[in-house]
Design an enzyme around this catalytic site. Structure first.
Site, PDB file in Angstrom:
ATOM      1  CG  HIS A  82       5.856  -3.329   7.276  1.00  0.00           C
ATOM      2  ND1 HIS A  82       5.176  -4.606   7.289  1.00  0.00           N
ATOM      3  CD2 HIS A  82       5.751  -2.881   5.669  1.00  0.00           C
ATOM      4  CE1 HIS A  82       3.792  -4.253   6.474  1.00  0.00           C
ATOM      5  NE2 HIS A  82       4.314  -3.288   5.186  1.00  0.00           N
ATOM      6  CG  ASP A  97       5.906  -5.306  10.469  1.00  0.00           C
ATOM      7  OD1 ASP A  97       5.219  -3.561  10.445  1.00  0.00           O
ATOM      8  OD2 ASP A  97       5.062  -5.912   9.453  1.00  0.00           O
ATOM      9  CB  SER A 157       3.129  -4.713   3.183  1.00  0.00           C
ATOM     10  OG  SER A 157       2.120  -3.399   3.826  1.00  0.00           O
ATOM     11  CG  PHE A 214      -1.772   1.307   1.244  1.00  0.00           C
ATOM     12  CD1 PHE A 214      -3.220   0.820   0.414  1.00  0.00           C
ATOM     13  CD2 PHE A 214      -1.367   2.392   2.348  1.00  0.00           C
ATOM     14  CE1 PHE A 214      -3.605   2.356   0.851  1.00  0.00           C
ATOM     15  CE2 PHE A 214      -2.780   3.161   2.151  1.00  0.00           C
ATOM     16  CZ  PHE A 214      -3.578   3.312   1.838  1.00  0.00           C
TER      17      PHE A 214
END
Length: 256
Positions: A231, A202, A103, A35
């Site tokens: 992350h 994360d 993700s 994203f």
């Protein structure tokens, strides 16, 4: 930082373009970014598999990799459709497909793996559950503000830039919420083998996503803990581990 100050294209020295590579092996790989990011965040994975002789499709999701303004009116179904087109390009060339997702790309890879026949799924810090309760109110908040501050380049390795948007359109944040909301009830339908990477630290996707996934999914899961990365682990210290383990996973699938 004001929204006016961020109305620009992403840095030109970062390659945000999609990648399509032919390959002669049985399996082809669809590689999906996250994203507000772009193919840059997963390019090392796509290029690695292409170098190993695998067919690779790494799409750029609608609204991503250009300007955050281009993302405002996009939906998660458009993002999923782009992944689906990549899937069918590989199938048209006779490949069995493995989905690789980082993700939100992990959330999209899960959805695609549920609705299509795939050989396996590789996930890196996948999004399943809202990392903060505020995400469920993004649609309401979008009536009062166009964007909020972005979260990008959560990387332990110094000097590494993910190349993501510095602003997050709140309408798009609502679409991320909807992706998780619509995907969670489907997790029990995921049946193919899964290779799952999870960073010990994360700061983007919360442990609630991890716990929910592990509780609901019945697929055989090979879990790998990443203790040196944040992350965006595909650009971080543990990137070699991700490449090595992913290649082993794909080769095992090929041998079946």
């Amino acid at each position: 930082m004001s929204e006016t100050a961020t109305e620009h294209s992403l840095p030109s020295d970062i390659n945000h373009e999609p990648l399509s590579a032919a390959g002669s092996k049985k399996i082809g790989i669809v590689v999906v970014h996250g994203f507000t990011g772009s193919p840059w965040s997963v390019r090392p994975v796509a290029e690695f598999f292409a170098e190993q002789g695998y067919a690779v499709e790494m799409p750029r999701l609608p609204g991503h990799g250009t300007r955050w303004q281009d993302m405002v009116e996009t939906t998660y179904l458009q993002w999923l459709d782009e992944v689906d087109r990549a899937y069918w390009r590989l199938k048209a060339d006779g490949h069995d497909v493995v989905l690789f997702g980082l993700s939100m790309g992990g959330g999209l890879a899960i959805r695609e793996s549920i609705r299509r026949e795939v050989a396996g799924t590789i996930l890196v810090n996948p999004f399943v559950q809202d990392p903060t309760p505020a995400l469920r109110f993004a649609k309401i908040a979008s009536r009062f503000s166009l964007t909020t501050e972005g979260i990008t380049s959560d990387i332990a390795k110094p000097g590494v830039d993910e190349g993501g948007y510095l602003r997050v359109p709140l309408k798009a944040a609502h679409q991320l919420h909807r992706l998780g909301q619509d995907t969670r009830p489907m997790l029990g339908a995921l049946k193919n083998p899964v290779l799952y990477f999870r960073s010990d630290q994360d700061h983007v996707v919360s442990d609630s996503s991890h716990r929910y996934f592990m509780k609901k999914v019945q697929s055989p899961i090979e879990f790998v803990s990443l203790n040196r990365s944040y992350h965006v682990a595909t650009l971080d210290y543990d990137a070699p581990v991700i490449l090595e383990k992913s290649l082993e996973f794909v080769r095992e699938l090929e041998s079946r």
